[in-house]
Structure formats: C-alpha cells, structure tokens
Design a protein around this motif. Structure first.
Motif, PDB file in Angstrom:
ATOM      1  N   PRO A   1       3.870  -2.985  -7.776  1.00  0.00           N
ATOM      2  CA  PRO A   1       3.862  -1.483  -7.770  1.00  0.00           C
ATOM      3  C   PRO A   1       3.612  -1.026  -6.299  1.00  0.00           C
ATOM      4  O   PRO A   1       3.222  -1.455  -5.447  1.00  0.00           O
ATOM      5  N   LEU A   2       4.298   0.290  -6.045  1.00  0.00           N
ATOM      6  CA  LEU A   2       4.401   1.030  -4.929  1.00  0.00           C
ATOM      7  C   LEU A   2       3.496   2.344  -4.919  1.00  0.00           C
ATOM      8  O   LEU A   2       3.799   3.072  -5.843  1.00  0.00           O
ATOM      9  N   ALA A   3       2.916   2.390  -3.831  1.00  0.00           N
ATOM     10  CA  ALA A   3       2.334   3.770  -3.714  1.00  0.00           C
ATOM     11  C   ALA A   3       2.271   4.127  -2.347  1.00  0.00           C
ATOM     12  O   ALA A   3       1.684   3.214  -1.491  1.00  0.00           O
ATOM     13  N   GLN A   4       2.608   5.281  -1.876  1.00  0.00           N
ATOM     14  CA  GLN A   4       2.977   5.613  -0.511  1.00  0.00           C
ATOM     15  C   GLN A   4       2.652   6.825   0.017  1.00  0.00           C
ATOM     16  O   GLN A   4       2.639   7.898  -0.802  1.00  0.00           O
ATOM     17  N   TRP A   5       1.895   7.129   1.001  1.00  0.00           N
ATOM     18  CA  TRP A   5       1.549   8.340   1.620  1.00  0.00           C
ATOM     19  C   TRP A   5       1.960   8.481   2.703  1.00  0.00           C
ATOM     20  O   TRP A   5       1.252   7.847   3.839  1.00  0.00           O
ATOM     21  N   GLY A   6       3.066   9.060   3.196  1.00  0.00           N
ATOM     22  CA  GLY A   6       3.854   8.744   4.529  1.00  0.00           C
ATOM     23  C   GLY A   6       3.678   7.508   5.435  1.00  0.00           C
ATOM     24  O   GLY A   6       4.361   6.613   4.629  1.00  0.00           O
ATOM     25  N   PRO A   7       2.836   7.405   6.300  1.00  0.00           N
ATOM     26  CA  PRO A   7       2.952   6.057   7.033  1.00  0.00           C
ATOM     27  C   PRO A   7       2.067   5.126   6.286  1.00  0.00           C
ATOM     28  O   PRO A   7       1.884   3.930   6.868  1.00  0.00           O
ATOM     29  N   PHE A   8       1.435   5.179   5.252  1.00  0.00           N
ATOM     30  CA  PHE A   8       0.608   4.248   4.526  1.00  0.00           C
ATOM     31  C   PHE A   8       1.371   3.849   3.181  1.00  0.00           C
ATOM     32  O   PHE A   8       1.657   4.633   2.313  1.00  0.00           O
ATOM     33  N   VAL A   9       1.420   2.370   2.954  1.00  0.00           N
ATOM     34  CA  VAL A   9       2.293   1.967   1.805  1.00  0.00           C
ATOM     35  C   VAL A   9       1.175   0.909   1.353  1.00  0.00           C
ATOM     36  O   VAL A   9       0.855  -0.007   1.687  1.00  0.00           O
ATOM     37  N   MET A  10       0.736   1.072  -0.084  1.00  0.00           N
ATOM     38  CA  MET A  10      -0.164   0.436  -0.611  1.00  0.00           C
ATOM     39  C   MET A  10       0.383  -0.046  -1.982  1.00  0.00           C
ATOM     40  O   MET A  10       1.726   0.562  -2.391  1.00  0.00           O
TER      41      MET A  10
END
Length: 304
Positions: free
Chosen positions: A256-265
């Motif tokens: 799974p991919l969760a991204q907020w700008g320069p943060f990728v978890m």
C-alpha cells in the motif's frame, strides 16, 4: 545504413504501452522541471514515485526541505548542484556525477545551483519497502569517472545501477533497480535484458529513437515511455543524430502507498505520525529544529 547490434539477447521484447510528453512546470524556488512520473496521469509506477528533468539557474533552486520513506537519485546532465543536510553532509555533484540518497526515517536537505548558467539533471524517487522506510539516512555518491562506461557496436552505456554489456554497477539498491544511460549512434540497434517481473520505463534525453518494435513511430526528447511485459528492451536509432535515453527498471514492492508531498509511507496513520514527528522535531527530525543550510542563510530563509 546497416544496423549495428549489441550482444544482449531479448526473446520477448517489451512494447511501449503508454507515452507521455513531460512539459515544463515550476517547482521549488524558481526551478523548472519536466515531471513524467508523479503527475496527475501517472502518480505512481511501482516502485517509482517521481521522475523530474530539472533546469535551474541561481538564485533559483530547491532550498531546505524534508523527506521520509524513499530514495532520491540525482544525476547531473549539465552544470553542478550543491547538496547540504542536517547531518552535516555536504557535497557538490557535477555533470555526469550521481548522488543516491536514502532518506529513510528522515532527512532535511537543500539542493542549490553551484555554478553560473543553467544546471540540468534528472531526479528519480524510488519507494522503499515497509521494512526499510525507517532506516538511517545514507548516501552513495559516484563521480562521473567512477561510473562504469562501456561501448560496443555503436552503443555506449553508463551503468549507474544494474548491469549492461557485461558490466555491473557497484551501487547498492535496497529496492532492486536498474538505471542505464544509453547513447546510440545513428544506425545502432540495442537489445537490453530486463527482469521479467520488473516494471520498466524509458526517458528520452536527446535525439529521437524507435522503441519496442522496429515499425513503431520515432519518439523525441522529453518523452517517458512505459514498457509492457517481456524480457527486455529493443531500441533503434534510425535518425542521423545521436540518441540518448535512460532505461530504468525496478522490482515492484506491491505494498500500500500513502503519500503527503515529500513523505511516503504505507498507511495514512503513518503519514499522520510523520507530520507529527516533523512538527515536533522527533523520531528522525530532531536536528531540523535549529538547522539551516548555508544556502538558506545566504538567501535569508528562516528554519522550517
């Protein structure tokens, strides 16, 4: 003009399944980028998060900014850029040089022009698996003279990561990756193997080439080509000028991919925790509280 063919064997050539023209857009502080991955039509191509062809002239640049959960690969095509981070690491990479940065659990850094005129390069973002997202930051820098370069039958390749024409790169990639910079003379024909299970793409830097099948239409500079299934790439230079492109492939993470700008978890909860960590200078961002790059001080920026 007779074709010259290299020795790589491809039994199931990959076709081009999607094509994008990367158009200029503003990014950072006055920089211009051509974004081909990480745009509206192609937000993610597992494991690749972004590909930018950047063009920047001082005082424009990419001042102090954070990252977590992935790697950035900066490859200079023209000019030079100076990198600084809150761990005290600082260095300048010039045309042909490479920096492979693992952001891991957190880094704040700046990337600013280090020469007169326009600096140009490519920056690729590669996702990290869940087990590697919170590792310590790490750097691998390679000077141009140390990047393996091989020529054969009208084909020159710089082996940044992976293997081509019997030559391997020493770069270690946590997410298995190949990154090859090819230049084909007029009349050349390339066959380059790619692991069958990997995703792969081509980005054309200069000239125009034919990719996938010999009957395909030529593709010019600044185009991204997503490759379909198969065991390798076939490419031809049927023009009268050199063709230069990168071939990049990687093993999909399938997570799974969760991204907020320069943060990728991997989850929104992890993104929320990352934002909290960054706001509170915690869990990898402690040194961000008081740090500013020399470039930021020179330009009068306040701490993040």
């Amino acid at each position: 003009m007779p074709e010259r063919e290299n020795s790589g064997f491809v039994s199931e050539p990959r076709n081009v399944v999607r094509k994008f023209l990367a158009r200029p857009q503003h990014e950072g502080l006055g920089a211009i980028v051509r974004r081909s991955i990480g745009r509206f039509e192609l937000k993610y191509f597992d494991p690749f998060l972004a590909l930018d062809e950047f063009s920047v002239t001082a005082p424009a640049g990419f001042p102090d900014h954070p990252h977590r959960g992935f790697e950035t690969v900066t490859y200079m095509l023209q000019g030079s850029v100076t990198h600084e981070d809150f761990e005290g690491h600082k260095g300048t990479i010039h045309a042909g040089d490479l920096q492979w940065m693992t952001a891991g659990k957190g880094i704040v850094h700046s990337e600013m022009p280090a020469a007169q005129g326009t600096q140009k390069g490519l920056q690729l973002w590669i996702n990290l698996s869940s087990k590697h997202k919170m590792i310590e930051p790490r750097y691998q820098e390679m000077l141009s003279k140390d990047i393996a370069e091989v020529s054969k039958d009208g084909i020159k390749v710089r082996v940044i990561a992976g293997e081509a024409l019997g030559t391997k790169s020493p770069i270690y990639t946590r997410t298995p990756t190949m990154y090859l910079d090819f230049t084909l003379k007029p009349g050349s024909h390339l066959q380059q193997p790619i692991p069958i299970s990997w995703n792969a793409f081509v980005y054309v830097i200069e000239g125009e080439g034919v990719f996938g099948t010999s009957k395909s239409l030529p593709v010019a500079a600044h185009h991204l080509l997503l490759l379909g299934s198969g065991d390798g790439l076939e490419a031809w230079n049927k023009s009268s000028k050199p063709l230069r492109f990168i071939l990049v492939g990687g093993e999909p993470l399938g997570e799974p991919l969760a991204q907020w700008g320069p943060f990728v978890m991997n989850t929104q909860e992890e993104i929320n925790q990352t934002l909290e960590d960054f706001d509170n200078y915690a869990n990898g961002f402690e040194k961000a509280r008081h740090w500013r790059s020399e470039a930021a001080v020179r330009l009068g920026f306040s701490p993040l």
